[in-house]
Design a protein around this motif. Structure first.
Motif, PDB file in Angstrom:
ATOM      1  N   MET A   1       0.824  -1.199   0.000  1.00 33.00           N
ATOM      2  CA  MET A   1       0.000   0.000   0.000  1.00 33.00           C
ATOM      3  C   MET A   1       0.864   1.258   0.000  1.00 33.00           C
ATOM      4  O   MET A   1       0.485   2.241  -0.615  1.00 33.00           O
ATOM      5  CB  MET A   1      -0.909   0.016   1.231  1.00 33.00           C
ATOM      6  CG  MET A   1      -2.089  -0.879   1.112  1.00 33.00           C
ATOM      7  SD  MET A   1      -3.257  -0.274  -0.106  1.00 33.00           S
ATOM      8  CE  MET A   1      -4.692  -1.149   0.338  1.00 33.00           C
ATOM      9  N   HIS A   2       1.983   1.221   0.703  1.00 28.43           N
ATOM     10  CA  HIS A   2       2.822   2.424   0.744  1.00 28.43           C
ATOM     11  C   HIS A   2       3.461   2.727  -0.600  1.00 28.43           C
ATOM     12  O   HIS A   2       3.862   3.851  -0.853  1.00 28.43           O
ATOM     13  CB  HIS A   2       3.880   2.324   1.842  1.00 28.43           C
ATOM     14  CG  HIS A   2       3.317   2.590   3.206  1.00 28.43           C
ATOM     15  ND1 HIS A   2       2.787   3.798   3.568  1.00 28.43           N
ATOM     16  CD2 HIS A   2       3.194   1.790   4.282  1.00 28.43           C
ATOM     17  CE1 HIS A   2       2.362   3.745   4.803  1.00 28.43           C
ATOM     18  NE2 HIS A   2       2.588   2.530   5.260  1.00 28.43           N
ATOM     19  N   GLU A   3       3.546   1.731  -1.472  1.00 30.43           N
ATOM     20  CA  GLU A   3       4.048   1.991  -2.821  1.00 30.43           C
ATOM     21  C   GLU A   3       3.060   2.883  -3.575  1.00 30.43           C
ATOM     22  O   GLU A   3       3.451   3.668  -4.423  1.00 30.43           O
ATOM     23  CB  GLU A   3       4.226   0.661  -3.557  1.00 30.43           C
ATOM     24  CG  GLU A   3       4.727   0.809  -4.976  1.00 30.43           C
ATOM     25  CD  GLU A   3       4.838  -0.532  -5.679  1.00 30.43           C
ATOM     26  OE1 GLU A   3       4.361  -0.627  -6.822  1.00 30.43           O
ATOM     27  OE2 GLU A   3       5.389  -1.477  -5.081  1.00 30.43           O
ATOM     28  N   CYS A   4       1.774   2.755  -3.251  1.00 25.04           N
ATOM     29  CA  CYS A   4       0.729   3.471  -3.974  1.00 25.04           C
ATOM     30  C   CYS A   4       0.150   4.662  -3.222  1.00 25.04           C
ATOM     31  O   CYS A   4      -0.459   5.534  -3.836  1.00 25.04           O
ATOM     32  CB  CYS A   4      -0.407   2.504  -4.301  1.00 25.04           C
ATOM     33  SG  CYS A   4       0.128   1.101  -5.302  1.00 25.04           S
ATOM     34  N   PHE A   5       0.294   4.686  -1.906  1.00 28.35           N
ATOM     35  CA  PHE A   5      -0.259   5.764  -1.103  1.00 28.35           C
ATOM     36  C   PHE A   5       0.826   6.403  -0.261  1.00 28.35           C
ATOM     37  O   PHE A   5       1.681   5.713   0.287  1.00 28.35           O
ATOM     38  CB  PHE A   5      -1.329   5.242  -0.128  1.00 28.35           C
ATOM     39  CG  PHE A   5      -2.563   4.744  -0.785  1.00 28.35           C
ATOM     40  CD1 PHE A   5      -3.501   5.621  -1.299  1.00 28.35           C
ATOM     41  CD2 PHE A   5      -2.809   3.387  -0.879  1.00 28.35           C
ATOM     42  CE1 PHE A   5      -4.653   5.157  -1.896  1.00 28.35           C
ATOM     43  CE2 PHE A   5      -3.962   2.914  -1.469  1.00 28.35           C
ATOM     44  CZ  PHE A   5      -4.883   3.806  -1.981  1.00 28.35           C
ATOM     45  N   GLU A  19      -1.454   1.582   7.707  1.00 31.41           N
ATOM     46  CA  GLU A  19      -1.028   0.389   8.450  1.00 31.41           C
ATOM     47  C   GLU A  19      -2.099  -0.053   9.431  1.00 31.41           C
ATOM     48  O   GLU A  19      -2.360  -1.252   9.580  1.00 31.41           O
ATOM     49  CB  GLU A  19       0.278   0.662   9.188  1.00 31.41           C
ATOM     50  CG  GLU A  19       1.475   0.720   8.288  1.00 31.41           C
ATOM     51  CD  GLU A  19       2.766   0.952   9.056  1.00 31.41           C
ATOM     52  OE1 GLU A  19       2.784   0.811  10.302  1.00 31.41           O
ATOM     53  OE2 GLU A  19       3.766   1.275   8.396  1.00 31.41           O
ATOM     54  N   ASP A  20      -2.733   0.888  10.108  1.00 33.43           N
ATOM     55  CA  ASP A  20      -3.787   0.546  11.066  1.00 33.43           C
ATOM     56  C   ASP A  20      -4.929  -0.204  10.386  1.00 33.43           C
ATOM     57  O   ASP A  20      -5.458  -1.167  10.927  1.00 33.43           O
ATOM     58  CB  ASP A  20      -4.329   1.806  11.743  1.00 33.43           C
ATOM     59  CG  ASP A  20      -3.373   2.373  12.787  1.00 33.43           C
ATOM     60  OD1 ASP A  20      -2.343   1.724  13.082  1.00 33.43           O
ATOM     61  OD2 ASP A  20      -3.660   3.463  13.305  1.00 33.43           O
ATOM     62  N   VAL A  21      -5.318   0.241   9.190  1.00 29.54           N
ATOM     63  CA  VAL A  21      -6.404  -0.415   8.465  1.00 29.54           C
ATOM     64  C   VAL A  21      -5.973  -1.804   8.020  1.00 29.54           C
ATOM     65  O   VAL A  21      -6.695  -2.791   8.220  1.00 29.54           O
ATOM     66  CB  VAL A  21      -6.847   0.433   7.252  1.00 29.54           C
ATOM     67  CG1 VAL A  21      -7.800  -0.341   6.364  1.00 29.54           C
ATOM     68  CG2 VAL A  21      -7.498   1.729   7.716  1.00 29.54           C
ATOM     69  N   ILE A  22      -4.803  -1.923   7.415  1.00 30.36           N
ATOM     70  CA  ILE A  22      -4.336  -3.213   6.903  1.00 30.36           C
ATOM     71  C   ILE A  22      -4.212  -4.243   8.020  1.00 30.36           C
ATOM     72  O   ILE A  22      -4.571  -5.398   7.858  1.00 30.36           O
ATOM     73  CB  ILE A  22      -2.995  -3.054   6.152  1.00 30.36           C
ATOM     74  CG1 ILE A  22      -3.255  -2.321   4.843  1.00 30.36           C
ATOM     75  CG2 ILE A  22      -2.351  -4.408   5.887  1.00 30.36           C
ATOM     76  CD1 ILE A  22      -2.015  -1.963   4.080  1.00 30.36           C
ATOM     77  N   PHE A  23      -3.742  -3.811   9.185  1.00 29.03           N
ATOM     78  CA  PHE A  23      -3.554  -4.741  10.296  1.00 29.03           C
ATOM     79  C   PHE A  23      -4.764  -4.789  11.221  1.00 29.03           C
ATOM     80  O   PHE A  23      -4.703  -5.403  12.284  1.00 29.03           O
ATOM     81  CB  PHE A  23      -2.276  -4.405  11.057  1.00 29.03           C
ATOM     82  CG  PHE A  23      -1.039  -4.617  10.227  1.00 29.03           C
ATOM     83  CD1 PHE A  23      -0.673  -5.883   9.816  1.00 29.03           C
ATOM     84  CD2 PHE A  23      -0.259  -3.540   9.823  1.00 29.03           C
ATOM     85  CE1 PHE A  23       0.457  -6.087   9.034  1.00 29.03           C
ATOM     86  CE2 PHE A  23       0.869  -3.731   9.041  1.00 29.03           C
ATOM     87  CZ  PHE A  23       1.231  -5.008   8.651  1.00 29.03           C
ATOM     88  N   SER A  24      -5.876  -4.126  10.830  1.00 31.12           N
ATOM     89  CA  SER A  24      -7.131  -4.159  11.577  1.00 31.12           C
ATOM     90  C   SER A  24      -6.903  -3.825  13.058  1.00 31.12           C
ATOM     91  O   SER A  24      -7.424  -4.490  13.946  1.00 31.12           O
ATOM     92  CB  SER A  24      -7.778  -5.545  11.415  1.00 31.12           C
ATOM     93  OG  SER A  24      -9.117  -5.519  11.784  1.00 31.12           O
ATOM     94  N   ARG A  25      -6.140  -2.772  13.304  1.00 29.44           N
ATOM     95  CA  ARG A  25      -5.787  -2.405  14.677  1.00 29.44           C
ATOM     96  C   ARG A  25      -6.977  -1.836  15.440  1.00 29.44           C
ATOM     97  O   ARG A  25      -7.770  -1.082  14.906  1.00 29.44           O
ATOM     98  CB  ARG A  25      -4.635  -1.408  14.669  1.00 29.44           C
ATOM     99  CG  ARG A  25      -3.348  -2.067  14.198  1.00 29.44           C
ATOM    100  CD  ARG A  25      -2.141  -1.195  14.440  1.00 29.44           C
ATOM    101  NE  ARG A  25      -0.945  -1.904  14.021  1.00 29.44           N
ATOM    102  CZ  ARG A  25      -0.022  -1.390  13.220  1.00 29.44           C
ATOM    103  NH1 ARG A  25      -0.131  -0.160  12.777  1.00 29.44           N
ATOM    104  NH2 ARG A  25       1.031  -2.101  12.875  1.00 29.44           N
TER     105      ARG A  25
END
Length: 146
Positions: A1-5, A19-25
């Motif tokens: 995601m960081h490659e694109c955002f 990162e919070d969204v991807i790891f469902s924190r």
């Protein structure tokens, strides 16, 4: 995601929202609670191609705040493949509406190519019970799945 955002930091906490969204924190703060997010991935020959984050609310509404295709795989229709499969599966689950925040630069792509429409203020008011993720400067779009 960081490659694109670009990393998107929360102003108050400094946390990276992507990162919070991807790891469902999980957080005690409702606006920073990303529990329930799933990450759907499309791969080709063990190479990550496209990715989307998704959260479903009460089988009536789903949000898809982050969708990305790696630069080397763009313009091949891979995002279309991923989104079409997600829409089919959400419809099978009984989800009625898919919501996403679109950047002004991608708004036409989502509306013309993917069938989304700009969400009216009245429609947004109906969704206030859900903590939908949005980003500054984005346009909230919706698509009816049934």
């Amino acid at each position: 995601m960081h490659e694109c955002f670009e990393p998107s930091k929360d102003v108050e906490t400094g946390r990276d929202l992507v990162e919070d969204v991807i790891f469902s924190r999980v957080s005690k703060l409702k606006r920073l609670n990303f529990k329930g997010f799933y990450t759907a991935v499309l791969e080709e020959n063990d190479d990550l191609v496209s990715v989307a984050t998704l959260r479903v609310y009460n089988n009536s509404v789903a949000e898809m705040p982050l969708v990305a295709t790696r630069f080397r795989h763009r313009l091949r229709g891979m995002c279309r493949v991923l989104v079409d499969e997600l829409e089919k599966n959400l419809a099978r689950l009984g989800v009625e509406k898919l919501v996403l925040p679109a950047l002004p630069t991608t708004f036409d792509t989502w509306t013309i190519n993917f069938g989304f429409s700009r969400m009216a203020d009245e429609e947004r008011a109906k969704l206030l019970q859900y903590t939908l993720l949005g980003f500054q400067g984005t346009i909230i779009c919706q698509k009816l799945l049934r």
